[in-house]
Design an enzyme around this catalytic site. Sequence first.
Site, PDB file in Angstrom:
ATOM      1  N   GLU A 202       0.840  -1.203   0.000  1.00  0.00           N
ATOM      2  CA  GLU A 202       0.000   0.000   0.000  1.00  0.00           C
ATOM      3  C   GLU A 202       0.873   1.250   0.000  1.00  0.00           C
ATOM      4  OE1 GLU A 202      -3.730  -0.195   1.738  1.00  0.00           O
ATOM      5  OE2 GLU A 202      -3.439   1.596   2.955  1.00  0.00           O
TER       6      GLU A 202
ATOM      7  N   GLN B  63      -7.982  -4.364   8.492  1.00  0.00           N
ATOM      8  CA  GLN B  63      -7.237  -3.348   9.242  1.00  0.00           C
ATOM      9  C   GLN B  63      -5.931  -3.999   9.692  1.00  0.00           C
ATOM     10  OE1 GLN B  63      -6.234  -0.503   9.869  1.00  0.00           O
ATOM     11  NE2 GLN B  63      -8.062   0.417  10.783  1.00  0.00           N
TER      12      GLN B  63
ATOM     13  N   GLN C 142       6.032   5.512  15.598  1.00  0.00           N
ATOM     14  CA  GLN C 142       4.967   4.969  14.751  1.00  0.00           C
ATOM     15  C   GLN C 142       3.980   4.127  15.568  1.00  0.00           C
ATOM     16  OE1 GLN C 142       6.967   2.748  11.695  1.00  0.00           O
ATOM     17  NE2 GLN C 142       5.092   2.430  10.528  1.00  0.00           N
TER      18      GLN C 142
ATOM     19  N   ALA D 145     -20.143   2.335   3.501  1.00  0.00           N
ATOM     20  CA  ALA D 145     -19.464   1.918   2.272  1.00  0.00           C
ATOM     21  C   ALA D 145     -20.373   1.085   1.362  1.00  0.00           C
ATOM     22  CB  ALA D 145     -18.206   1.122   2.624  1.00  0.00           C
TER      23      ALA D 145
ATOM     24  N   ARG E 155     -15.896   3.875   3.260  1.00  0.00           N
ATOM     25  CA  ARG E 155     -16.736   4.988   3.692  1.00  0.00           C
ATOM     26  C   ARG E 155     -15.889   6.204   4.016  1.00  0.00           C
ATOM     27  NH1 ARG E 155     -19.276   5.150   9.482  1.00  0.00           N
ATOM     28  NH2 ARG E 155     -17.074   5.629   9.821  1.00  0.00           N
TER      29      ARG E 155
ATOM     30  N   LYS F  61       7.705   3.432   1.560  1.00  0.00           N
ATOM     31  CA  LYS F  61       9.068   3.113   1.991  1.00  0.00           C
ATOM     32  C   LYS F  61       9.600   1.921   1.203  1.00  0.00           C
ATOM     33  CE  LYS F  61       8.142   4.563   6.739  1.00  0.00           C
ATOM     34  NZ  LYS F  61       7.624   4.017   7.986  1.00  0.00           N
TER      35      LYS F  61
ATOM     36  N   LYS G  30     -22.331  -5.833   3.069  1.00  0.00           N
ATOM     37  CA  LYS G  30     -21.437  -5.161   2.111  1.00  0.00           C
ATOM     38  C   LYS G  30     -20.923  -6.167   1.081  1.00  0.00           C
ATOM     39  CE  LYS G  30     -17.437  -3.394   3.776  1.00  0.00           C
ATOM     40  NZ  LYS G  30     -16.553  -2.450   4.482  1.00  0.00           N
TER      41      LYS G  30
ATOM     42  N   THR H 240      -3.977   4.814  -1.382  1.00  0.00           N
ATOM     43  CA  THR H 240      -5.037   5.297  -0.493  1.00  0.00           C
ATOM     44  C   THR H 240      -5.677   6.579  -1.042  1.00  0.00           C
ATOM     45  OG1 THR H 240      -3.530   6.608   0.846  1.00  0.00           O
ATOM     46  CG2 THR H 240      -3.915   4.337   1.552  1.00  0.00           C
ATOM     47  N   TYR H 241      -6.765   6.981  -0.398  1.00  0.00           N
ATOM     48  CA  TYR H 241      -7.550   8.133  -0.841  1.00  0.00           C
ATOM     49  C   TYR H 241      -7.798   9.014   0.371  1.00  0.00           C
ATOM     50  CZ  TYR H 241     -11.444  10.502  -3.205  1.00  0.00           C
ATOM     51  OH  TYR H 241     -12.276  11.419  -3.775  1.00  0.00           O
TER      52      TYR H 241
HETATM   53  P1  FAD Z   1     -18.275   0.693   6.549  1.00  0.00           P
HETATM   54  O1  FAD Z   1     -18.155  -0.633   5.898  1.00  0.00           O
HETATM   55  O2  FAD Z   1     -19.384   1.575   6.105  1.00  0.00           O
HETATM   56  O3  FAD Z   1     -18.401   0.440   8.134  1.00  0.00           O
HETATM   57  C1  FAD Z   1     -18.292   1.520   9.057  1.00  0.00           C
HETATM   58  C2  FAD Z   1     -19.075   1.184  10.314  1.00  0.00           C
HETATM   59  O4  FAD Z   1     -20.469   1.219  10.027  1.00  0.00           O
HETATM   60  C3  FAD Z   1     -18.822  -0.218  10.885  1.00  0.00           C
HETATM   61  O5  FAD Z   1     -18.930  -0.135  12.278  1.00  0.00           O
HETATM   62  C4  FAD Z   1     -19.950  -1.041  10.305  1.00  0.00           C
HETATM   63  O6  FAD Z   1     -20.241  -2.182  11.085  1.00  0.00           O
HETATM   64  C5  FAD Z   1     -21.089  -0.027  10.336  1.00  0.00           C
HETATM   65  N1  FAD Z   1     -22.118  -0.258   9.322  1.00  0.00           N
HETATM   66  C6  FAD Z   1     -21.910  -0.620   8.023  1.00  0.00           C
HETATM   67  N2  FAD Z   1     -23.101  -0.690   7.386  1.00  0.00           N
HETATM   68  C7  FAD Z   1     -24.050  -0.345   8.272  1.00  0.00           C
HETATM   69  C8  FAD Z   1     -25.463  -0.213   8.212  1.00  0.00           C
HETATM   70  N3  FAD Z   1     -26.142  -0.475   7.097  1.00  0.00           N
HETATM   71  N4  FAD Z   1     -26.119   0.183   9.342  1.00  0.00           N
HETATM   72  C9  FAD Z   1     -25.467   0.443  10.504  1.00  0.00           C
HETATM   73  N5  FAD Z   1     -24.115   0.325  10.614  1.00  0.00           N
HETATM   74  C10 FAD Z   1     -23.427  -0.063   9.513  1.00  0.00           C
HETATM   75  N6  FAD Z   1      -9.737   5.753   4.979  1.00  0.00           N
HETATM   76  C11 FAD Z   1      -9.473   6.748   4.095  1.00  0.00           C
HETATM   77  O7  FAD Z   1      -9.878   7.890   4.304  1.00  0.00           O
HETATM   78  N7  FAD Z   1      -8.779   6.511   2.925  1.00  0.00           N
HETATM   79  C12 FAD Z   1      -8.326   5.258   2.617  1.00  0.00           C
HETATM   80  O8  FAD Z   1      -7.696   5.069   1.558  1.00  0.00           O
HETATM   81  C13 FAD Z   1      -8.561   4.186   3.538  1.00  0.00           C
HETATM   82  N8  FAD Z   1      -8.147   2.927   3.266  1.00  0.00           N
HETATM   83  C14 FAD Z   1      -8.445   1.905   4.148  1.00  0.00           C
HETATM   84  C15 FAD Z   1      -8.080   0.594   3.830  1.00  0.00           C
HETATM   85  C16 FAD Z   1      -8.359  -0.458   4.711  1.00  0.00           C
HETATM   86  C17 FAD Z   1      -7.946  -1.860   4.349  1.00  0.00           C
HETATM   87  C18 FAD Z   1      -9.026  -0.193   5.934  1.00  0.00           C
HETATM   88  C19 FAD Z   1      -9.304  -1.316   6.894  1.00  0.00           C
HETATM   89  C20 FAD Z   1      -9.419   1.107   6.250  1.00  0.00           C
HETATM   90  C21 FAD Z   1      -9.151   2.161   5.364  1.00  0.00           C
HETATM   91  N9  FAD Z   1      -9.556   3.471   5.636  1.00  0.00           N
HETATM   92  C22 FAD Z   1      -9.293   4.487   4.739  1.00  0.00           C
HETATM   93  C23 FAD Z   1     -10.255   3.796   6.891  1.00  0.00           C
HETATM   94  C24 FAD Z   1     -11.791   3.664   6.750  1.00  0.00           C
HETATM   95  O9  FAD Z   1     -12.275   4.694   5.908  1.00  0.00           O
HETATM   96  C25 FAD Z   1     -12.385   3.782   8.142  1.00  0.00           C
HETATM   97  O10 FAD Z   1     -12.023   2.676   8.935  1.00  0.00           O
HETATM   98  C26 FAD Z   1     -13.886   4.044   8.223  1.00  0.00           C
HETATM   99  O11 FAD Z   1     -14.205   4.435   9.566  1.00  0.00           O
HETATM  100  C27 FAD Z   1     -14.771   2.848   7.891  1.00  0.00           C
HETATM  101  O12 FAD Z   1     -14.728   2.584   6.551  1.00  0.00           O
HETATM  102  P2  FAD Z   1     -15.445   1.262   5.959  1.00  0.00           P
HETATM  103  O13 FAD Z   1     -15.373   1.349   4.504  1.00  0.00           O
HETATM  104  O14 FAD Z   1     -14.935   0.053   6.635  1.00  0.00           O
HETATM  105  O15 FAD Z   1     -16.962   1.554   6.458  1.00  0.00           O
END
Ligand code: FAD
Length: 296
Positions: free
Chosen positions: A17, A179, A215, A127, A107, A275, A168, A48-49
């Site tokens: 990544e 994560q 870190q 998401a 999300r 890195k 999802k 990443t975004y």
């Molecule tokens: P979701 O899948 O929407 O889940 C978020 C929360 O909502 C969870 O608690 C889930 O259980 C809950 N939930 C989901 N659907 C529902 C529903 N229908 N009703 C009620 N609750 C629900 N962030 C960035 O800004 N840029 C990045 O590039 C980035 N890359 C990442 C890559 C990885 C592999 C990971 C693990 C995280 C990354 N993140 C990034 C962080 C991520 O945006 C955050 O962790 C964010 O808080 C959750 O994103 P998600 O897509 O998992 O959300």
Amino acid sequence: MKIIDILNREQLSLSFEVFPPKKATSYETVKIATEKIASYHPAFMSVTYGAGGGTSQYTLEVAKNIKDNYNVPMLAHLTCVSSSRETVQQLIIEMEQAGIENIMTLRGDLTPELMDSDRSKWDYHYAVELVRQLKECSTDFCIGGACYPEVHPESANQREDILHLKEKVDAGVDFLTTQMIFDNNLFYNFMYKIREAGITVPVLPGIMPITNANQVERAIKLSGSFMPQRFRSIVDHFGTDPEAMKQAGIAYATDQIIDLYANGITNVHIYSMNKPDVAKSILDNLSNILGKSFAK
Ligand code: FAD
């Protein structure tokens, strides 16, 4: 190439990544670092975004540069929570036009400003809505999603988190990335639970090599991940010696990857960020295990 077509290999494959520059002046530095990592021929790279769209253009630029010039499959991240549906739709079109075949649907974190705003006006809350939008387009992206072996901090409990994860995946996610984890047992336990819940897509464990003591706190704050005592002891012992800490952190991550592969996990995603030296050290440590698929 679609990432889902890479994930069925029996040989260990590693993906890396990277993150895009925050401003134009650091674009060249990021370009050099990401090109160096690409020159090691990883299985794929993800970019990443920035939540809030701050680096959206650079995400696409970095991904397109590596895809076009290094022939490494690219996964472009895309977050939705602070964007309008029209903006996201436009980005999807741009990604498709750039030949990006893989999108990581996220999300994004809820910033304090977002938390204070009127949720009824948001175009996206989760998401899964972005996944559905992608499936509604006429496009044919391979779709990734995030998952949390230690439970997403907003979830009341793991059962609820896995129920939403299933929703999802059922909406169209082809593979999941976790994560960052520092204790593989948490990943094995999570896999058991999601398979039991009927989630059958490939899951890539996310491994972050910690290479300096500062870190550690940042990583914990960002991810909420559990830091095992075994790793804390390494930081306590080597934390004040940067070179020794780096070597120990890379060795710890290498050890996690070996354990995962020995337990049947063939695809591991590495949060080596920008890195190349860290990526290269891990590849060197695993050279006999990886065989000839990576450049020396
Ligand atoms: P979701 O899948 O929407 O889940 C978020 C929360 O909502 C969870 O608690 C889930 O259980 C809950 N939930 C989901 N659907 C529902 C529903 N229908 N009703 C009620 N609750 C629900 N962030 C960035 O800004 N840029 C990045 O590039 C980035 N890359 C990442 C890559 C990885 C592999 C990971 C693990 C995280 C990354 N993140 C990034 C962080 C991520 O945006 C955050 O962790 C964010 O808080 C959750 O994103 P998600 O897509 O998992 O959300």
